[in-house]
Scaffold this motif. Structure first.
Motif, short mmCIF file in Angstrom:
data_model
loop_
_atom_site.label_atom_id
_atom_site.label_comp_id
_atom_site.label_asym_id
_atom_site.label_seq_id
_atom_site.Cartn_x
_atom_site.Cartn_y
_atom_site.Cartn_z
N LEU A 99 -16.93 -4.26 -15.05
CA LEU A 99 -16.91 -5.49 -14.25
C LEU A 99 -15.76 -5.55 -13.25
N PHE A 100 -14.62 -4.93 -13.58
CA PHE A 100 -13.41 -5.12 -12.77
C PHE A 100 -12.95 -3.82 -12.13
N SER A 101 -12.29 -3.96 -11.00
CA SER A 101 -11.68 -2.82 -10.31
C SER A 101 -10.23 -3.14 -10.01
N PHE A 102 -9.44 -2.09 -9.78
CA PHE A 102 -8.04 -2.22 -9.40
C PHE A 102 -7.86 -1.70 -7.98
N SER A 103 -7.00 -2.35 -7.24
CA SER A 103 -6.65 -1.88 -5.90
C SER A 103 -5.15 -2.03 -5.70
N VAL A 104 -4.60 -1.26 -4.77
CA VAL A 104 -3.17 -1.31 -4.48
C VAL A 104 -2.89 -2.41 -3.47
N PHE A 105 -1.95 -3.28 -3.82
CA PHE A 105 -1.53 -4.33 -2.89
C PHE A 105 -0.29 -3.85 -2.14
N LYS A 106 -0.32 -4.05 -0.82
CA LYS A 106 0.84 -3.73 0.02
C LYS A 106 1.20 -4.96 0.84
N ALA A 107 2.49 -5.24 0.94
CA ALA A 107 2.96 -6.39 1.71
C ALA A 107 3.22 -5.98 3.15
N LYS A 108 2.97 -6.91 4.05
CA LYS A 108 3.22 -6.64 5.47
C LYS A 108 4.68 -6.99 5.78
N LEU A 109 5.48 -5.96 6.03
CA LEU A 109 6.89 -6.13 6.36
C LEU A 109 7.15 -5.56 7.74
N GLY A 110 7.54 -6.43 8.66
CA GLY A 110 7.76 -5.98 10.03
C GLY A 110 6.50 -5.45 10.67
N GLY A 111 5.37 -6.02 10.28
CA GLY A 111 4.09 -5.59 10.84
C GLY A 111 3.54 -4.32 10.24
N ILE A 118 6.55 -4.85 -7.30
CA ILE A 118 6.07 -5.93 -8.16
C ILE A 118 4.73 -6.45 -7.63
N GLY A 119 3.75 -6.54 -8.52
CA GLY A 119 2.44 -7.05 -8.13
C GLY A 119 1.64 -6.08 -7.28
N CYS A 120 1.86 -4.77 -7.48
CA CYS A 120 1.16 -3.79 -6.63
C CYS A 120 -0.26 -3.49 -7.10
N HIS A 173 3.39 2.02 -7.24
CA HIS A 173 2.10 2.65 -6.96
C HIS A 173 1.84 2.49 -5.46
N ALA A 174 2.21 3.48 -4.70
CA ALA A 174 2.03 3.41 -3.25
C ALA A 174 0.59 3.68 -2.85
N GLU A 175 -0.11 4.49 -3.64
CA GLU A 175 -1.51 4.80 -3.40
C GLU A 175 -2.28 4.60 -4.69
N LYS A 176 -3.58 4.46 -4.56
CA LYS A 176 -4.43 4.21 -5.71
C LYS A 176 -4.49 5.42 -6.62
N PRO A 177 -4.02 5.31 -7.86
CA PRO A 177 -4.12 6.45 -8.78
C PRO A 177 -5.59 6.80 -9.06
N ARG A 178 -5.80 8.02 -9.40
CA ARG A 178 -7.17 8.50 -9.61
C ARG A 178 -7.90 7.69 -10.68
N ILE A 179 -7.17 7.31 -11.75
CA ILE A 179 -7.81 6.60 -12.86
C ILE A 179 -8.34 5.24 -12.42
N TRP A 180 -7.75 4.64 -11.39
CA TRP A 180 -8.23 3.35 -10.90
C TRP A 180 -9.57 3.46 -10.20
N GLY A 181 -9.92 4.65 -9.78
CA GLY A 181 -11.15 4.83 -9.01
C GLY A 181 -12.39 4.93 -9.85
N TYR A 182 -12.26 4.86 -11.18
CA TYR A 182 -13.45 4.95 -12.03
C TYR A 182 -14.42 3.83 -11.69
#
Length: 331
Positions: A99-111, A118-120, A173-182
Motif C-alpha cells: 500500500l505504501f511507498s517511500f520517497s526522498v524529501f529534499k528542501a529547497k535552499l537558495g533555489g 531530518i525528515g528525509c 539519504h540523499a538518493e532513494k535507496p534500492r530497498i525503497w523501490g520495491y
C-alpha cells in the motif's frame, strides 16, 4: 514537553530518565543510550519503547527515527491501529509494502533542492495508473500539511535494550535507496482477505479519522510496544496489562479527541464520536469479520539477519557432509 506530559502522551521524568532536553545544542548529539525524537511524533501516535512492527520497518528500509516526518508517523500509527483494532490481526508487513511507498524529501535552499538529515523519508500511499493505483484499496488518508518547523522540537529519548531503535548517526539519504523501490506488480494472494476486509469495513463507515479517534479514545500510542494488542484491551483483561498499555490515567473527553483528529486531518472539522463509524474490536457492536483469513507477516528485525546467516552456514555444513559421503561411496 509539559504539554505532552499533561496530555498523557509523554511519561513523567522518573529515575530511569526516559527523556532528556538538549541544552544549548544547535544540532542533535544524543548521549549514549539515547536517540533523537520530536515532540510532534508523540501527538501522531509514537511512544517508546517501540512496537516490533515499527522496529522491523525501520530496519527493513534502513531508516533511523529522525529520517521520518510527522505524517509518516501518522500513517504507520493508523495502519497498526487498523490491523489490530479493526481487523483483529497483527500489522501485516507485506500489506504495508503493497500500500505504501517511500520517497526522498529534499528542501529547497537558495533555489536548490538539498538533501536534509531530518525528515528525509516521506511515506505516501501508492498512487498512479495501472498496478500502482492502490489508494482506493485502503482508507483515505489526506493528512494535514506539516508545519515546516516541526523538526525544531527535538529532544532525546531512552533507547531500550529489549526494544532498540536504530542508533543515531546523522546520516542523510540523499538518493532513494534500492530497498525503497520495491513495488509489487500485483496483489499477492495472501493480501486478498486483508483488502477485502478493509473494503467491507469501509462500506460500514470505516474512515482514517475514525481509526485515529478510536486509538486516542483507548489512550494508546499504536507505535508503542504493548503487552496487549488493541483488540485484546477488553474489560476482563488483566488490569496490570491494561495499565501498561494506556498513556493517560483518566479517559479523554470527546472534545479532546476531536481536537487531536482535527490537528491530524484538514477540513472539514471531524465529528466525534461518529455514530456511523464502526467501533474497535471487541467492543459491543463491533463488526465481525467471519470468513476472512489473515496470515502473519512481520517486518524483519536485525536478529533475523543474524539467524539467516547461521541457518545458511548450517545448511552449507550439511551439504558439505552430504557431498563428502557421496564422494566416499563413489570412491
Amino acid at each position: 514537553m509539559r504539554g505532552l506530559v499533561a496530555k498523557g502522551l509523554l511519561c513523567h521524568l522518573m529515575e530511569a530518565i526516559e527523556w532528556i532536553l538538549p541544552e544549548g545544542e544547535r544540532e542533535p548529539k544524543p548521549p549514549s543510550g539515547y536517540v533523537v525524537s520530536f515532540a510532534c511524533f508523540y501527538e501522531w501516535g509514537f511512544a517508546s519503547p517501540p512496537h516490533a512492527f515499527f522496529q522491523g520497518l525501520l530496519h527493513h528500509y534502513d531508516l533511523e527515527l529522525q529520517h521520518l516526518d510527522p505524517n509518516g508517523i501518522q500513517h504507520i500509527a493508523a495502519f497498526i491501529a487498523l490491523c489490530e483494532g479493526f481487523l483483529g490481526a497483527p500489522p501485516f508487513f507485506q500489506l504495508f509494502r503493497y500500500l505504501f511507498s517511500f520517497s526522498v524529501f529534499k528542501a529547497k535552499l537558495g533555489g536548490v533542492l538539498t538533501p536534509v538529515p531530518i525528515g528525509c523519508a516521506s511515506i505516501r500511499l501508492r498512487r498512479g495508473n495501472g498496478p500502482s493505483f492502490r489508494a482506493d484499496e485502503y482508507m483515505p488518508m489526506a493528512l494535514t500539511k506539516e508545519d515546516g518547523k516541526w523538526h525544531a522540537t527535538w529532544f532525546y529519548i531512552k533507547n531500550y535494550e529489549d526494544a532498540p531503535l536504530p542508533l543515531f548517526t546523522n546520516r542523510i539519504h540523499a538518493e532513494k535507496p534500492r530497498i525503497w523501490g520495491y513495488d509489487p506488480e500485483k496483489k499477492e494472494e495472501r493480501l486478498a482477505d486483508y483488502i477485502a476486509a478493509i473494503h467491507f469495513l469501509k462500506r460500514r463507515g470505516l474512515t482514517s479519522r475514525g481509526v485515529v479517534g478510536a486509538y486516542h479514545s483507548r489512550r494508546v500510542a499504536p507505535i508503542m510496544a504493548r503487552a496487549l494488542a488493541l483488540d485484546e484491551m477488553v474489560p476482563d483483561a488483566a488490569p496490570e496489562l491494561i495499565a501498561g498499555a494506556i498513556l493517560a490515567l483518566e479517559p479523554l473527553s470527546d472534545s479532546e479527541i476531536q481536537q487531536r483528529i482535527t490537528e491530524a486531518f484538514p477540513d472539514p472539522v471531524p465529528v466525534y464520536p461518529d455514530p456511523n463509524h464502526p467501533v474497535m474490536r471487541l467492543m459491543e457492536g463491533f463488526v465481525p469479520l467471519d470468513g476472512y483469513y489473515f496470515r502473519r507477516s512481520r517486518a524483519p528485525l536485525p536478529e533475523d539477519a543474524v539467524q539467516r546467516v547461521l541457518n545458511r552456514s548450517a545448511a552449507e555444513r550439511r551439504k558439505g557432509k552430504k557431498d563428502a559421503r557421496a564422494q566416499w561411496h563413489v570412491d
